[in-house]
Scaffold this motif. Structure first.
Motif, short mmCIF file in Angstrom:
data_model
loop_
_atom_site.label_atom_id
_atom_site.label_comp_id
_atom_site.label_asym_id
_atom_site.label_seq_id
_atom_site.Cartn_x
_atom_site.Cartn_y
_atom_site.Cartn_z
N GLY A 53 60.53 34.41 46.11
CA GLY A 53 61.11 35.73 45.89
C GLY A 53 62.46 35.87 46.56
O GLY A 53 62.89 36.98 46.87
N THR A 54 63.13 34.74 46.80
CA THR A 54 64.43 34.77 47.45
C THR A 54 65.38 35.68 46.69
O THR A 54 65.57 35.54 45.49
N GLY A 55 65.95 36.65 47.38
CA GLY A 55 66.92 37.55 46.79
C GLY A 55 66.33 38.69 45.97
O GLY A 55 67.08 39.49 45.42
N ILE A 113 57.83 33.43 49.56
CA ILE A 113 59.16 33.41 50.17
C ILE A 113 59.79 34.75 49.84
O ILE A 113 59.95 35.09 48.67
N ALA A 114 60.09 35.53 50.88
CA ALA A 114 60.54 36.91 50.64
C ALA A 114 61.66 37.27 51.60
O ALA A 114 61.46 37.33 52.81
N THR A 115 62.84 37.52 51.04
CA THR A 115 63.99 37.89 51.86
C THR A 115 64.20 39.39 51.96
O THR A 115 65.02 39.84 52.76
N ASP A 116 63.48 40.17 51.16
CA ASP A 116 63.59 41.63 51.24
C ASP A 116 63.08 42.08 52.61
O ASP A 116 61.98 41.71 53.01
N PRO A 117 63.86 42.87 53.35
CA PRO A 117 63.42 43.32 54.67
C PRO A 117 62.12 44.13 54.64
O PRO A 117 61.44 44.25 55.66
N ALA A 118 61.75 44.67 53.49
CA ALA A 118 60.52 45.44 53.37
C ALA A 118 59.28 44.55 53.20
O ALA A 118 58.16 45.03 53.34
N ALA A 119 59.46 43.28 52.93
CA ALA A 119 58.33 42.38 52.65
C ALA A 119 57.28 42.34 53.77
O ALA A 119 56.09 42.35 53.47
N PRO A 120 57.68 42.31 55.05
CA PRO A 120 56.65 42.27 56.09
C PRO A 120 55.76 43.51 56.12
O PRO A 120 54.68 43.49 56.71
N LEU A 121 56.19 44.59 55.48
CA LEU A 121 55.36 45.80 55.36
C LEU A 121 54.66 45.85 54.00
O LEU A 121 53.49 46.19 53.91
N ASP A 122 55.39 45.51 52.95
CA ASP A 122 54.86 45.63 51.59
C ASP A 122 53.76 44.62 51.27
O ASP A 122 52.78 44.95 50.61
N LEU A 123 53.92 43.38 51.73
CA LEU A 123 52.90 42.37 51.41
C LEU A 123 51.54 42.67 52.06
O LEU A 123 50.52 42.60 51.38
N PRO A 124 51.49 43.03 53.35
CA PRO A 124 50.18 43.40 53.90
C PRO A 124 49.58 44.64 53.22
O PRO A 124 48.37 44.71 53.00
#
Length: 100
Positions: A16-18, A44-55
């Motif tokens: 999910g880069t970019g 693979i996640a570069t969006d700053p929201a990923a650490p919140l959205d994925l869980p």
């Protein structure tokens, strides 16, 4: 909670880069469609929201969020579970309504 990485053959990777998390979740849902329970997915996640959205997405669906994977790239792991809630193909942030 971070676990050691399993053998490479049991891991799916979603790049999910970019991408914003909305598009990332669309890609993730499509990639895991039909994958068996127990499959580990590295996102693979570069969006700053990923650490919140994925869980949050894992909590909503019932998959297990395993946490960040050590390394240079921003990678997050989850494990697919049996009996997880299905999400809408066009909006994977919404559970699929089950008929009667």
């Amino acid at each position: 909670m971070t676990r050691p990485s399993p053998a490479a053959e049991s891991v799916l990777t979603v790049d999910g880069t970019g991408l914003l998390c909305v598009t990332l979740l669309l890609r993730l849902r499509k990639k895991i469609d039909g994958a068996p329970a127990g499959t580990v997915v590295h996102v693979i996640a570069t969006d700053p929201a990923a650490p919140l959205d994925l869980p949050a997405w894992c909590h909503m669906t019932g998959h297990t969020y395993l946490g960040p994977v050590p390394g240079e790239r921003p990678v997050f792991a989850l494990e697919l579970t049996d009996g997880a809630r299905t999400t809408r193909p066009d909006a994977p942030w919404h559970a699929l309504e089950q008929g009667p």
